[in-house]
Design a protein around this motif. Structure first.
Motif, PDB file in Angstrom:
ATOM      1  N   ALA A 113       0.806  -1.220   0.000  1.00 34.94           N
ATOM      2  CA  ALA A 113       0.000   0.000   0.000  1.00 34.94           C
ATOM      3  C   ALA A 113       0.835   1.263   0.000  1.00 34.94           C
ATOM      4  CB  ALA A 113      -0.942  -0.007   1.201  1.00 34.94           C
ATOM      5  N   VAL A 114       2.065   1.203   0.501  1.00 37.83           N
ATOM      6  CA  VAL A 114       2.880   2.427   0.593  1.00 37.83           C
ATOM      7  C   VAL A 114       4.019   2.449  -0.418  1.00 37.83           C
ATOM      8  CG1 VAL A 114       2.305   2.893   3.004  1.00 37.83           C
ATOM      9  CG2 VAL A 114       4.266   1.435   2.467  1.00 37.83           C
ATOM     10  N   ASP A 115       4.080   1.479  -1.318  1.00 30.70           N
ATOM     11  CA  ASP A 115       5.131   1.503  -2.350  1.00 30.70           C
ATOM     12  C   ASP A 115       4.950   2.710  -3.269  1.00 30.70           C
ATOM     13  OD1 ASP A 115       6.384  -0.722  -1.441  1.00 30.70           O
ATOM     14  OD2 ASP A 115       5.781  -2.044  -3.075  1.00 30.70           O
ATOM     15  N   ASP A 116       6.040   3.425  -3.536  1.00 23.53           N
ATOM     16  CA  ASP A 116       5.980   4.586  -4.419  1.00 23.53           C
ATOM     17  C   ASP A 116       7.399   4.927  -4.863  1.00 23.53           C
ATOM     18  OD1 ASP A 116       5.561   6.928  -5.807  1.00 23.53           O
ATOM     19  OD2 ASP A 116       4.327   7.866  -4.256  1.00 23.53           O
ATOM     20  N   ALA A 117       7.758   4.541  -6.068  1.00 25.45           N
ATOM     21  CA  ALA A 117       9.118   4.769  -6.569  1.00 25.45           C
ATOM     22  C   ALA A 117       9.449   6.250  -6.695  1.00 25.45           C
ATOM     23  CB  ALA A 117       9.287   4.079  -7.921  1.00 25.45           C
ATOM     24  N   ARG A 118       8.430   7.110  -6.671  1.00 29.58           N
ATOM     25  CA  ARG A 118       8.681   8.548  -6.785  1.00 29.58           C
ATOM     26  C   ARG A 118       9.238   9.137  -5.498  1.00 29.58           C
ATOM     27  NH1 ARG A 118       2.676  10.079  -8.321  1.00 29.58           N
ATOM     28  NH2 ARG A 118       2.477   8.689  -6.518  1.00 29.58           N
ATOM     29  N   CYS A 119       9.215   8.378  -4.417  1.00 29.12           N
ATOM     30  CA  CYS A 119       9.673   8.864  -3.117  1.00 29.12           C
ATOM     31  C   CYS A 119      10.758   7.940  -2.571  1.00 29.12           C
ATOM     32  CB  CYS A 119       8.509   8.945  -2.129  1.00 29.12           C
ATOM     33  SG  CYS A 119       7.220  10.117  -2.595  1.00 29.12           S
ATOM     34  N   PRO A 120      11.976   8.010  -3.096  1.00 34.94           N
ATOM     35  CA  PRO A 120      13.039   7.112  -2.623  1.00 34.94           C
ATOM     36  C   PRO A 120      13.366   7.321  -1.154  1.00 34.94           C
ATOM     37  CG  PRO A 120      13.927   8.837  -4.041  1.00 34.94           C
ATOM     38  CD  PRO A 120      12.442   8.935  -4.146  1.00 34.94           C
ATOM     39  N   GLU A 121      13.727   6.226  -0.503  1.00 36.45           N
ATOM     40  CA  GLU A 121      14.094   6.282   0.912  1.00 36.45           C
ATOM     41  C   GLU A 121      15.529   6.782   1.061  1.00 36.45           C
ATOM     42  OE1 GLU A 121      11.947   2.861   3.303  1.00 36.45           O
ATOM     43  OE2 GLU A 121      12.801   2.065   1.463  1.00 36.45           O
ATOM     44  N   GLY A 123      19.205   6.976   1.607  1.00 32.78           N
ATOM     45  CA  GLY A 123      20.295   6.015   1.502  1.00 32.78           C
ATOM     46  C   GLY A 123      20.025   4.838   0.598  1.00 32.78           C
ATOM     47  N   LYS A 124      18.899   4.823  -0.120  1.00 28.64           N
ATOM     48  CA  LYS A 124      18.581   3.711  -1.007  1.00 28.64           C
ATOM     49  C   LYS A 124      18.357   4.223  -2.423  1.00 28.64           C
ATOM     50  CE  LYS A 124      16.512   0.508   2.331  1.00 28.64           C
ATOM     51  NZ  LYS A 124      15.313  -0.315   2.648  1.00 28.64           N
ATOM     52  N   ARG A 125      18.749   3.431  -3.379  1.00 31.89           N
ATOM     53  CA  ARG A 125      18.599   3.822  -4.781  1.00 31.89           C
ATOM     54  C   ARG A 125      17.343   3.239  -5.416  1.00 31.89           C
ATOM     55  NH1 ARG A 125      24.754   3.275  -7.293  1.00 31.89           N
ATOM     56  NH2 ARG A 125      25.742   4.803  -5.886  1.00 31.89           N
ATOM     57  N   ALA A 126      16.898   2.102  -4.928  1.00 31.18           N
ATOM     58  CA  ALA A 126      15.755   1.427  -5.539  1.00 31.18           C
ATOM     59  C   ALA A 126      14.525   1.553  -4.644  1.00 31.18           C
ATOM     60  CB  ALA A 126      16.074  -0.046  -5.780  1.00 31.18           C
ATOM     61  N   GLY A 127      13.335   1.538  -5.280  1.00 31.05           N
ATOM     62  CA  GLY A 127      12.090   1.554  -4.535  1.00 31.05           C
ATOM     63  C   GLY A 127      11.789   2.904  -3.919  1.00 31.05           C
ATOM     64  N   GLY A 128      10.793   2.937  -3.071  1.00 32.82           N
ATOM     65  CA  GLY A 128      10.389   4.163  -2.404  1.00 32.82           C
ATOM     66  C   GLY A 128       9.101   3.937  -1.646  1.00 32.82           C
ATOM     67  N   ASP A 178      13.905   1.028   9.612  1.00 36.65           N
ATOM     68  CA  ASP A 178      14.322   0.306   8.416  1.00 36.65           C
ATOM     69  C   ASP A 178      15.085  -0.943   8.854  1.00 36.65           C
ATOM     70  OD1 ASP A 178      15.452  -0.720   6.130  1.00 36.65           O
ATOM     71  OD2 ASP A 178      16.183   1.191   5.367  1.00 36.65           O
ATOM     72  N   PRO A 179      14.505  -2.141   8.719  1.00 34.84           N
ATOM     73  CA  PRO A 179      15.179  -3.359   9.182  1.00 34.84           C
ATOM     74  C   PRO A 179      16.327  -3.787   8.281  1.00 34.84           C
ATOM     75  CG  PRO A 179      13.107  -3.925   8.121  1.00 34.84           C
ATOM     76  CD  PRO A 179      13.157  -2.427   8.178  1.00 34.84           C
ATOM     77  N   ASP A 180      16.480  -3.163   7.122  1.00 36.84           N
ATOM     78  CA  ASP A 180      17.618  -3.477   6.262  1.00 36.84           C
ATOM     79  C   ASP A 180      18.861  -2.691   6.688  1.00 36.84           C
ATOM     80  OD1 ASP A 180      16.078  -5.198   4.640  1.00 36.84           O
ATOM     81  OD2 ASP A 180      15.331  -3.487   3.490  1.00 36.84           O
ATOM     82  N   GLN A 181      18.658  -1.397   7.032  1.00 37.03           N
ATOM     83  CA  GLN A 181      19.785  -0.544   7.403  1.00 37.03           C
ATOM     84  C   GLN A 181      19.987  -0.440   8.910  1.00 37.03           C
ATOM     85  OE1 GLN A 181      20.366   3.034   4.656  1.00 37.03           O
ATOM     86  NE2 GLN A 181      18.142   2.790   4.568  1.00 37.03           N
ATOM     87  N   GLY A 182      18.975  -0.839   9.684  1.00 36.97           N
ATOM     88  CA  GLY A 182      19.105  -0.759  11.128  1.00 36.97           C
ATOM     89  C   GLY A 182      19.101   0.666  11.645  1.00 36.97           C
ATOM     90  N   GLN A 183      18.184   1.486  11.131  1.00 33.34           N
ATOM     91  CA  GLN A 183      18.064   2.866  11.605  1.00 33.34           C
ATOM     92  C   GLN A 183      16.703   3.421  11.216  1.00 33.34           C
ATOM     93  OE1 GLN A 183      21.298   4.878   9.686  1.00 33.34           O
ATOM     94  NE2 GLN A 183      20.295   4.960   7.703  1.00 33.34           N
ATOM     95  N   LEU A 184      16.341   4.533  11.855  1.00 36.58           N
ATOM     96  CA  LEU A 184      15.118   5.221  11.496  1.00 36.58           C
ATOM     97  C   LEU A 184      15.337   5.982  10.197  1.00 36.58           C
ATOM     98  CD1 LEU A 184      14.115   6.467  15.033  1.00 36.58           C
ATOM     99  CD2 LEU A 184      12.867   4.792  13.665  1.00 36.58           C
ATOM    100  N   THR A 185      14.385   5.895   9.295  1.00 36.71           N
ATOM    101  CA  THR A 185      14.548   6.482   7.979  1.00 36.71           C
ATOM    102  C   THR A 185      13.255   7.129   7.533  1.00 36.71           C
ATOM    103  OG1 THR A 185      15.427   6.038   5.763  1.00 36.71           O
ATOM    104  CG2 THR A 185      13.867   4.440   6.646  1.00 36.71           C
ATOM    105  N   SER A 186      13.294   7.773   6.377  1.00 38.85           N
ATOM    106  CA  SER A 186      12.112   8.375   5.778  1.00 38.85           C
ATOM    107  C   SER A 186      12.350   8.463   4.273  1.00 38.85           C
ATOM    108  CB  SER A 186      11.821   9.746   6.385  1.00 38.85           C
ATOM    109  OG  SER A 186      10.572  10.246   5.928  1.00 38.85           O
ATOM    110  N   THR A 187      11.578   9.301   3.594  1.00 39.42           N
ATOM    111  CA  THR A 187      11.701   9.411   2.154  1.00 39.42           C
ATOM    112  C   THR A 187      11.921  10.846   1.725  1.00 39.42           C
ATOM    113  OG1 THR A 187       9.435   9.920   1.414  1.00 39.42           O
ATOM    114  CG2 THR A 187       9.862   7.679   2.137  1.00 39.42           C
ATOM    115  N   SER A 188      12.381  10.992   0.487  1.00 41.80           N
ATOM    116  CA  SER A 188      12.673  12.311  -0.063  1.00 41.80           C
ATOM    117  C   SER A 188      11.420  13.141  -0.270  1.00 41.80           C
ATOM    118  CB  SER A 188      13.399  12.159  -1.402  1.00 41.80           C
ATOM    119  OG  SER A 188      12.571  11.480  -2.339  1.00 41.80           O
TER     120      SER A 188
END
Length: 540
Positions: A113-121, A123-128, A178-188
C-alpha cells in the motif's frame, strides 16, 4: 480539567472514561498564544481485553497513566496495520480512504500500500515509500491546511506503513524503522536527508547498546505467566532469538537479523520513544504558539504476537514495557507543556489466540495454511470449470482477499461465486462474498466498509472466531470483525475536555479518533471524517 483531589481522580479513572484523570496535581495553566501539542499513540496489536486483563499490573492510573480504557470498534474485516492506521488518521473506513490492506490491487496485481518509486528512501537507490495511496486527507493534512503550513506534524513508527498512513502527504516528517539498514529512515518526499534532530538521536542511542543484549522479562516470569503463555504451542520465534526467555537479541552481529530482532523486543520501543522525545524537543512541538501534532506507532507487541502468539508472555512483556516507557515519556511532555499537551491512545487491531492454544482449552479455533487452502480452491474450481489455465485460477490469496485470473469463456462472477462457495465449505471460514455481493450489502455492513472497487480482490472472506491464516514464518494472523481483532481500547487524557455525555458506557467507533484529535487541536475534522468527536470542551 482541574482535578481537585486524589479521591476524585481515582473515582473518575475507575469509570469508563479517562479524560485527564491520571494526575492529582493540576499542571500549570496554558499561557495565551503559547501553543499546544496533541499526541496520538497507536499500539500495534492491542486488544481492549488485554488492558482489562493487565489492570492489576497497571495500577490505579491505568495504561501509561491514561486511566480506564473505552471500548472502540473497527467495523471492517481488514483489521491489519495499513488499514487500521489509515482509519485512525482519516476518520473513514477503507471503502472511503482506499487502504484495503497492507497490500492493494493496482492494474489487477497486488502491491504494498505504501510503495511509491517517486519517493526514494534515504540512503537507497531502488524503490520508495509514500502515503499517496490514501484517497482522502488525514487529520495532519487538515491541520497543515488550517494553519497555512505553520503547524508541525511528525509521525514516528516501527513500520513504514504505520508512519506514512498516520502522517499523510503534507507532514513535516514520517519516520520509521528500516530493518535493512538498522536505523530510522524516511523518504525524499518529506526531506532529502535526515534533519539534525534525527542525526543527533542516532548518535545518542547507537545500535551498539544492544549488540550483546539478552531480552529478559521486565517482571518475574511467574507473574507474566498469569497473563500470557510461555512457549505457546505453534509459536514460530523469528530472527533466531530462541523460543523462550531469555532471548538472545544481540548476538554480536550488525545484520538484518539483529535489526529485525530489535524491533520485536522492548529495545524497539525505546528507540521509537527516544526519537519521539528528540522530535518534541528538536522541533519545539507545542511551544511555538501553534497547535502541533505528534503521531507515534509502537509495533514490538505486534511482531512478538505474530511470532510467539497473541497470548504469549513475550507480547505481554512488550505491552508492560510500553506502559512503563510511555508513562515516563508522557510525564516528560507534561513537565514541558503542562496543560498544553493532550494524549490519545488506541490500536490498529487486535488478534485471535493461537489455534493450538484455543484447542488446548477445548475452544473452537485453528489455523488454515494458505498454500493448502489455495490447493483445495484450485481443485474445487478445476472440477467445476473445464480446462483450467496453466497458472491456475487463483492469482493471490491474502486473507481476507482472494484474487482470480480472468479466464476466456468463463464469466468472472460465476468463477467468483464458485470460489466463495468453496471457501464457505472450509471449517474455519464464516462467510465469503463476491465483489458484486459485497456491493449489495447494507451500507453499514463490515464487508461493505472493507471494500474499495479496483483495489480489492474478487472475493472477500472472513475467518470464524478463533481461526486465523498465518503466513509462512508467523504463528498467527488477524483479519476479522470479531471482538478479538476488531475491539480495541481508546484512552484520552485532555485537560479542558470530557467525554461526550451521550457516549458514556457506549462502545465507540475507531472512526471517532480523527475527529477527536481535530477537536483537541481546535480545527475542523478531516474531509472524509463523518463521525463525531468523542470529547467536548468543559464549560468552565
Amino acid at each position: 480539567m482541574k482535578v481537585r483531589s486524589r479521591l476524585f481522580c481515582l473515582l473518575l479513572c475507575g469509570a469508563a472514561v479517562s479524560i485527564a484523570c491520571a494526575h492529582a496535581r493540576t499542571p500549570p495553566a496554558a499561557e495565551p498564544g503559547a501553543g499546544r501539542l496533541v499526541v496520538l499513540v497507536v499500539i500495534d496489536q492491542l486488544r481492549y481485553a488485554e488492558l482489562l486483563l493487565l489492570a492489576p499490573e497497571l495500577g490505579d492510573a491505568g495504561f501509561a497513566g491514561l486511566g480506564a480504557p473505552l471500548p472502540a470498534r473497527y467495523e471492517t474485516l481488514n483489521t491489519e496495520t495499513a488499514a487500521g492506521h489509515a482509519t485512525l488518521s482519516t476518520g473513514a473506513w477503507p471503502e472511503v480512504h482506499g487502504i484495503v490492506g497492507n497490500s492493494l490491487l493496482e492494474d489487477g496485481a497486488p502491491r504494498a500500500a505504501v510503495d511509491d518509486a517517486r519517493c526514494p528512501e534515504w540512503g537507497k537507490r531502488a524503490g520508495g515509500r509514500s502515503a499517496a495511496a490514501l484517497l482522502v486527507p488525514t487529520v495532519g493534512d487538515e491541520l497543515k491546511l488550517a494553519s497555512l503550513g505553520r503547524a508541525r506534524v511528525v509521525a514516528i513508527a516501527g513500520k513504514d506503513r504505520a508512519a506514512l498512513l498516520l502522517a499523510g502527504q503534507s507532514a513535516d516528517l514520517a519516520l520509521y524503522w528500516d530493518p535493512d539498514q538498522g536505523q530510522l529512515t524516511s523518504t525524499s518526499c518529506y526531506a532529502d536527508a535526515p534533519p539534525p534532530w534525527v542525526q543527533l538521536e542516532r548518535q545518542a542511542l547507537p545500535l551498539s547498546k544492544w549488540l550483546h543484549w539478552e531480552w529478559s522479562p521486565s517482571r518475574p516470569l511467574q507473574r507474566l505467566s498469569r497473563y500470557g503463555v510461555a512457549e505457546a504451542p505453534g509459536a514460530v520465534p523469528s530472527n533466531g532469538i530462541g523460543p523462550r526467555f531469555p532471548h538472545a537479541v544481540g548476538q554480536g552481529d550488525l545484520s538484518p537479523r539483529y535489526y529485525k530482532a530489535l524491533r520485536a523486543s522492548p529495545a524497539g520501543t525505546e528507540i521509537l520513544l527516544g526519537a519521539a522525545r528528540a522530535a518534541a524537543e528538536g522541533l519545539s512541538l507545542g511551544a511555538r504558539g501553534e497547535a502541533d501534532l505528534l503521531l507515534i506507532s509502537l509495533s514490538a507487541a505486534d511482531y512478538s504476537g505474530h511470532a510467539f502468539g497473541a497470548q504469549s508472555v513475550e507480547k505481554i512483556d512488550n505491552l508492560l514495557v510500553m506502559h512503563d516507557e510511555l508513562s515516563r515519556f508522557f510525564a516528560h511532555l507534561r513537565g514541558r507543556l503542562g496543560e498544553r499537551v493532550s494524549f490519545v491512545l488506541s490500536s490498529d487491531h487486535g488478534a485471535p489466540p493461537l489455534g493450538q492454544h484455543a484447542r488446548a482449552l477445548r475452544l473452537p479455533g485453528g489455523a488454515l495454511a494458505a498454500p493448502a487452502l489455495r490447493a483445495r480452491l484450485e481443485q474445487a474450481l478445476s472440477t467445476k470449470f473445464a480446462h483450467p489455465p496453466p497458472d491456475g485460477f487463483v492469482t493471490f490469496l491474502d486473507d481476507p482477499w482472494l484474487g482470480l485470473r480472468r479466464v476466456p469463456g468463463v464469466a468472472l462472477e460465476s468463477l467468483a461465486a464458485a470460489a466463495a462457495e468453496a471457501l464457505e465449505r472450509e471449517p474455519g471460514i464464516a462467510r465469503a462474498l463476491t465483489a458484486a455481493q459485497v456491493l449489495a450489502e447494507p451500507a453499514v455492513s463490515p464487508f461493505r466498509h472493507s471494500f474499495a472497487p479496483g483495489r480489492s480482490g474478487d472475493v472477500l472472506f472472513e475467518a470464524r472466531p478463533g481461526w486465523n491464516f498465518p503466513p509462512e514464518g508467523d504463528a498467527m494472523e488477524h483479519r476479522a470483525h470479531w471482538n478479538e481483532a476488531a475491539l480495541v481500547p481508546l484512552l484520552i487524557s485532555a485537560p479542558g475536555f470530557e467525554l461526550r455525555p451521550a457516549l458514556r458506557g457506549a462502545t465507540l467507533r475507531t472512526t471517532q479518533v480523527a475527529p477527536t484529535l481535530a477537536r483537541l487541536l481546535g480545527i475542523a475534522p478531516p474531509a472524509a471524517a463523518l463521525d463525531e468527536a468523542a470529547v467536548v470542551a468543559i464549560d468552565r
